[in-house]
Motif scaffolding. Structure first.
Motif: not given
Length: 145
Positions: A22, A24, A42, A44, A46, A139, A142, A144
């Motif tokens: 993942c 972010a 922000e 993210r 996944s 990104l 990160s 998940c």
């Protein structure tokens, strides 16, 4: 004996080797103050392992400032494009983006020429490819969620 070169990994295999990777980015207040036209605060990414191959399905969460509702969720369906890029088309003809590997395991998300459009209960928003401060996003790996 002839040495056989190792098979090159596809972009999907490099960025999402086991679909547990993942990425972010949460922008610091100082960054946002220096970039007042940037709306994304922000982002993210996944993988959605419930959607079967051959396409890689990504769940994307975006938070925008100055936008009613602020939070958006959507899906992108990705395919390898060349040796280093994934192209991801967004659900419902809402545009797309590319992902390319970057340093230290990061990925660079670039808004496609079609833009990236999001909708929530409060309205509809588009990030454009050629204007604004919301065209590329670095990104980092990160956990998940």
């Amino acid at each position: 004996m002839i040495a056989v070169p190792a098979l090159a990994q596809s972009p999907q295999d490099r960025m999402f080797p086991d679909q547990a990777n993942c990425y972010a980015r949460i922008y610091a207040p100082e960054h946002l103050a220096a970039h007042p036209k940037q709306r994304v605060t922000e982002m993210r990414l996944s993988p959605d392992v419930q959607i079967a191959a051959p396409l890689l399905a990504l769940h994307i969460e975006v938070t925008l400032r100055g936008t009613p509702g602020g939070a958006f969720e959507f899906y992108g369906y990705c395919e390898n494009e060349g040796e280093a890029t994934l192209y991801c088309a967004m659900e419902g003809d809402a545009g797309g983006f590319t992902l390319t590997p970057a340093r230290s395991g990061a990925v660079l998300l670039t808004v496609s020429s079609l833009g990236m459009s999001f909708e929530n209960d409060a309205g509809f928003v588009t990030l454009e490819h050629k204007k604004g401060d919301d065209r590329t996003f670095l990104l980092q790996p990160s956990p998940c969620q």
